[in-house]
Scaffold this active site. Structure first.
Site, PDB file in Angstrom:
ATOM      1  CG  HIS A  57       3.492  -4.014   3.724  1.00 14.45           C
ATOM      2  ND1 HIS A  57       4.325  -4.655   2.835  1.00 14.45           N
ATOM      3  CD2 HIS A  57       2.541  -3.409   2.957  1.00 14.45           C
ATOM      4  CE1 HIS A  57       3.898  -4.437   1.597  1.00 14.45           C
ATOM      5  NE2 HIS A  57       2.813  -3.690   1.643  1.00 14.45           N
ATOM      6  CG  HIS A  59      -0.833  -3.020   1.722  1.00 10.99           C
ATOM      7  ND1 HIS A  59       0.053  -2.126   1.172  1.00 10.99           N
ATOM      8  CD2 HIS A  59      -1.700  -2.286   2.472  1.00 10.99           C
ATOM      9  CE1 HIS A  59      -0.268  -0.891   1.558  1.00 10.99           C
ATOM     10  NE2 HIS A  59      -1.325  -0.968   2.353  1.00 10.99           N
ATOM     11  CG  ASP A  61      -0.232  -6.493  -2.716  1.00 17.10           C
ATOM     12  OD1 ASP A  61      -0.506  -5.886  -1.654  1.00 17.10           O
ATOM     13  OD2 ASP A  61       0.608  -6.069  -3.538  1.00 17.10           O
ATOM     14  CG  HIS A  62       2.721  -7.410   0.408  1.00 18.58           C
ATOM     15  ND1 HIS A  62       4.024  -7.324   0.002  1.00 18.58           N
ATOM     16  CD2 HIS A  62       2.025  -6.544  -0.377  1.00 18.58           C
ATOM     17  CE1 HIS A  62       4.125  -6.434  -0.983  1.00 18.58           C
ATOM     18  NE2 HIS A  62       2.923  -5.940  -1.222  1.00 18.58           N
ATOM     19  CG  HIS A 115       3.900   0.898   1.214  1.00 21.65           C
ATOM     20  ND1 HIS A 115       3.311   1.399   0.075  1.00 21.65           N
ATOM     21  CD2 HIS A 115       3.436  -0.367   1.345  1.00 21.65           C
ATOM     22  CE1 HIS A 115       2.522   0.463  -0.455  1.00 21.65           C
ATOM     23  NE2 HIS A 115       2.569  -0.610   0.297  1.00 21.65           N
ATOM     24  CG  ASP A 134       4.651  -3.130  -1.656  1.00 22.22           C
ATOM     25  OD1 ASP A 134       5.296  -3.987  -2.291  1.00 22.22           O
ATOM     26  OD2 ASP A 134       3.408  -3.118  -1.595  1.00 22.22           O
ATOM     27  CG  HIS A 172       4.579  -4.760  -6.344  1.00 23.85           C
ATOM     28  ND1 HIS A 172       3.358  -5.268  -6.749  1.00 23.85           N
ATOM     29  CD2 HIS A 172       4.458  -4.515  -5.021  1.00 23.85           C
ATOM     30  CE1 HIS A 172       2.533  -5.315  -5.713  1.00 23.85           C
ATOM     31  NE2 HIS A 172       3.175  -4.875  -4.640  1.00 23.85           N
TER      32      HIS A 172
HETATM   33 FE    FE Z   1       2.268  -4.591  -2.695  1.00 19.79          FE
HETATM   34 ZN    ZN Z   2       1.857  -2.690  -0.111  1.00 15.18          ZN
END
Ligand code: FE
Ligand code: ZN
Length: 258
Positions: A57, A59, A61-62, A115, A134, A172
């Site tokens: 996805h 985001h 942090d991905h 999400h 996530d 995570h």
């Molecule tokens: Fe994340």
């Molecule tokens: Zn995420």
């Protein structure tokens, strides 16, 4: 078919980036590179060259390492068709029901919105490996930033349908906080109580809790158990639909300050 070699790379405060190496054709995918430096150096250390990025996805942090890794390696970036405009450098778009071949290792792709609206998961059946970003966490699930409880419950149902032996490579290390919350909605679950003690021991020893086994999640993760009558009763929704119960459990988690 070939078995993937899977390497965990902890980055930022609590992210896991995964390397999946396909030995037959010597391909290496990095799943959800939050950053570029750690996966580049980890693969180099092993004599592997990153050939692919698989994103779940959009985001930061991905996908934060996408452009730099692509610039350095010329790798191919695979990501969700439904979110193609938000995946930096995307080359190949995939969605529900597609398969993607990483050499001789085949991934089935599931759309798992909730999400984010375009979230996908990759299931490598021959390696018992689920990369779910996530969507599903150990004893938890992602927050619903762009989706409804109905969507998220349906998405989790697709993952729950996979075999008990599936290894969950989520993005995570949220397990200990999830465990504290899970006990509040499923306090009589002996499997859960035992598991939380084991998780506390692992974290105290500095050990990662990811990957976990899906079979264990089915028995202990409250977000996969919203159709359990005991959980429904515990949150005051006896006889209500699983979606109602799921929405309530998710809401309580959002409010939870362990
Ligand atoms: Fe994340
Ligand atoms: Zn995420």
């Amino acid at each position: 078919m070939s078995q993937l070699q899977i390497i965990r790379i902890p980055v930022l405060s609590d992210n896991y980036v995964w390397l999946a190496h396909e030995p037959t054709q010597s391909l290496t995918a990095v799943i959800d590179p939050a950053v570029s430096d750690a996966p580049l150096s980890e693969s180099e250390k092993r004599g592997w060259t990153i050939t692919h990025i698989l994103n779940t996805h959009h985001h930061g942090d991905h996908v934060g390492g996408n452009q730099e890794i692509k610039a350095r390696t010329g790798c191919t970036i695979v990501g969700p068709r439904a979110d193609r405009n938000r995946i930096p450098g995307i080359d190949i778009e995939v969605g529900d029901g597609d398969t993607y071949d990483l050499g001789t290792a085949t991934a089935e792709v599931f759309d798992v919105p909730g999400h984010t609206r375009g979230h996908i998961a990759y299931w490598f059946a021959d390696s018992d490996a689920l990369f779910c970003g996530d969507t599903l966490f150990i004893l938890g699930c992602g927050r619903m930033f762009e989706g409804t409880a109905d969507q998220m419950w349906t998405s989790l149902g697709k993952l729950r349908a996979l075999p008990d032996s599936a290894n969950i490579y989520c993005a995570h290390e949220y397990t200990q906080a999830n465990a504290r919350f899970a006990l509040t909605v499923d306090p009589g679950n002996a499997d859960l109580t035992t598991r939380v003690a084991e998780i506390d021991r692992m974290r105290a020893a500095g050990e990662p809790t990811v990957p976990g086994k899906l079979g264990v999640e089915k028995r202990t993760n409250p977000f996969l158990r919203a159709d359990d009558a005991v959980i429904a009763a515990t949150v005051g929704l006896a006889g209500e639909s699983p979606v109602e119960v799921f929405a309530e459990v998710r809401h309580r988690k959002d409010m939870f300050r362990g």
